[in-house]
Scaffold this active site. Structure first.
Site, PDB file in Angstrom:
ATOM      1  CG  ASP A   1      37.251  24.666  28.745  1.00 38.31           C
ATOM      2  OD1 ASP A   1      37.110  24.172  27.608  1.00 38.31           O
ATOM      3  OD2 ASP A   1      37.948  25.678  28.967  1.00 38.31           O
TER       4      ASP A   1
ATOM      5  NE  ARG B   1      37.780  31.555  40.221  1.00 39.56           N
ATOM      6  CZ  ARG B   1      36.726  31.416  39.444  1.00 39.56           C
ATOM      7  NH1 ARG B   1      35.576  30.993  39.946  1.00 39.56           N
ATOM      8  NH2 ARG B   1      36.783  31.695  38.160  1.00 39.56           N
TER       9      ARG B   1
ATOM     10  CG  ASP C   1      40.331  32.254  38.504  1.00 39.89           C
ATOM     11  OD1 ASP C   1      40.394  32.984  39.517  1.00 39.89           O
ATOM     12  OD2 ASP C   1      39.700  32.567  37.487  1.00 39.89           O
TER      13      ASP C   1
ATOM     14  CB  SER D   1      37.204  34.369  28.898  1.00 40.12           C
ATOM     15  OG  SER D   1      37.316  33.862  30.206  1.00 40.12           O
TER      16      SER D   1
HETATM   17  N1  ARG Z   1      41.928  38.746  36.357  1.00 41.91           N
HETATM   18  C1  ARG Z   1      40.884  38.484  37.265  1.00 41.91           C
HETATM   19  C2  ARG Z   1      41.382  37.719  38.448  1.00 41.91           C
HETATM   20  O1  ARG Z   1      42.432  37.151  38.373  1.00 41.91           O
HETATM   21  C3  ARG Z   1      39.706  37.832  36.601  1.00 41.91           C
HETATM   22  C4  ARG Z   1      39.861  36.392  36.240  1.00 41.91           C
HETATM   23  C5  ARG Z   1      38.686  35.925  35.469  1.00 41.91           C
HETATM   24  N2  ARG Z   1      38.640  34.508  35.438  1.00 41.91           N
HETATM   25  C6  ARG Z   1      38.106  33.807  34.454  1.00 41.91           C
HETATM   26  N3  ARG Z   1      38.081  32.519  34.574  1.00 41.91           N
HETATM   27  N4  ARG Z   1      37.616  34.377  33.376  1.00 41.91           N
HETATM   28  O2  ARG Z   1      40.771  37.678  39.469  1.00 41.91           O
END
Ligand code: ARG
Length: 406
Positions: free
Chosen positions: A23, A103, A132, A183
């Site tokens: 991506d 993040r 995110d 993912s």
């Molecule tokens: N649900 C978790 C969070 O919001 C993990 C997110 C994983 N992110 C990803 N881009 N696969 O922190």
């Protein structure tokens, strides 16, 4: 825009949070084509593994005008994980927030790159369904209110197949290694695993979902004991060996993971209203939070501990919600840091086939007083005073009972 004679008008620039994946690789070309921007790719190492130098090069090959790789592992451990650990931060009592914590740091580095290169745009590869995107954007706007954010993956309508087609058409190298069916987001504090078969919350995660923890049934038949020493709430040594926090986390990940400890399977409430099924591996995070909590049990007073529970929940929520760079976090940190002055000592843990148990604790600041707790002859507790205590403590219920209970 474009050419005026031979003098080319300078293009605006965008900094892109670059992971090297499909991506964000497609995003480099897409930002050039759709926004006519010069792309500055920024890869941030928070302990996700992989060849980050190769990722940096890949961005240039695709057409980024500049590409950076920032090793932020130490800052991540010291400035983000340490405060979260002092707060025993677990979202919905289970998730140690590895992805969430990374993040704001990545966003901060992106903003610094934008300011250093004169970029007025910042881009990330998140879709519109996750947490995110919120964390990136809230952080970037808090740190630089003038930045304009672009989220290509929220604008384009690529499927995975059409993204691959687009990549092939534009000579964007796609990694030849077999793509994981999940993912994944990984850093030194843990790994988030989503999608594929995991979207069915009734299905047990297949063995291939896990890489940081061995299957508990395959773990060693003998337990592993480990001693973690803390200073003011931060772990400083493993089995008597002093090390920096980053190395310590890596070491505990290895020890706990090889004993099959650190797996989490939960249905989670995302900020954007979706319930999602999440698998996590966080061997060090869960081990260290358990040890840290135990040391607090030894060293903090009852009222302080009980009050801190409420603060911890708030702290976990604000990390999850992307509010790291805000006054609530700073204020809670002030409180938490005050509590941690006495959180010194050593916790002994026993890891065995997927379990982790505290089996010993000692602290120079221990409030545990054996002479008060003992049932042996050297007891110093005033049994006489207890009689009066019970009388007064129970007085209101006694009064109520007299009136209403027959
Ligand atoms: N649900 C978790 C969070 O919001 C993990 C997110 C994983 N992110 C990803 N881009 N696969 O922190």
């Amino acid at each position: 825009m474009g050419q005026v004679g031979s003098i080319r008008e300078p293009k605006d620039r965008v900094v892109l949070a670059y992971s090297g994946g499909l991506d964000t690789s497609v995003a480099i070309k897409w930002l050039q084509e759709n926004y006519d921007l010069e792309v500055i790719a920024v890869a941030v190492d928070v302990g996700q593994g992989g060849d980050l130098e190769a990722i940096k090069e890949k961005a240039l090959k695709i057409g980024a005008v500049h590409s950076e790789m920032v090793d932020a592992k130490k800052a991540f451990a010291e400035k983000f994980i340490a405060p979260a650990l002092k707060a025993n931060a677990l979202y919905e009592k289970k998730y140690p927030l590895a992805t969430s914590l990374s993040r704001p740091l990545i966003a901060k580095i992106l903003i610094e790159a934008a300011e250093g290169t004169g970029a007025v745009y910042a881009a990330h590869g998140c879709t519109g369904k996750g947490n995110d995107q919120v964390r990136f954007e809230v952080t970037m706007r808090a740190l630089n209110p003038d930045i304009t954010i672009i989220a290509p993956a929220r604008e384009w309508d690529f499927t995975r197949e059409s993204a691959i087609e687009y990549a092939q058409k534009h000579n964007i190298p796609i990694s030849i290694t077999k793509k994981s069916p999940y993912s994944i987001d990984e850093n030194v504090w843990g790994k988030s695993i989503e999608c594929g078969i995991l979207e069915d919350p009734w299905i047990e995660p297949p063995a291939d979902a896990f890489t940081l923890t061995v299957d508990p049934m395959q773990a060693p038949d003998e337990p592993t004991y480990v001693e973690i020493e803390f200073e003011q709430g931060v772990p400083i040594a493993v089995d008597g060996q002093k090390m920096n926090l980053l190395s310590l986390i890596e070491k505990v990940n290895q020890i706990a993971g090889s004993n099959g400890f650190g797996r989490i399977d939960k249905v989670e409430n995302r900020l954007v209203g979706i319930k999602s099924r999440e698998i996590y591996e966080a061997p060090a995070a869960l081990t260290l939070i358990m040890a840290h909590r135990e040391l607090e049990d030894m060293t903090l007073t009852r009222d302080l501990m009980h009050f801190k529970y409420a603060v911890e929940e708030k702290y976990a929520d604000l990390i999850y919600d992307g509010l790291w760079f805000g006054p609530l976090r700073e204020s809670l940190d002030a409180f938490i840091n005050e509590t941690q002055k006495v959180v010194n000592g050593t916790i002994r843990l026993k890891l065995y086939k997927g379990s982790c148990q505290v089996v010993g604790r000692k602290s120079p600041n221990s409030l545990y007083d054996r002479s008060l707790a003992t049932y042996e002859a050297d007891d110093t507790f005033s049994h006489k005073a207890a009689e009066g205590f019970n009388k007064i403590f129970g007085l209101s219920l006694e009064t109520w009972g007299r009136k209403y209970r027959k």
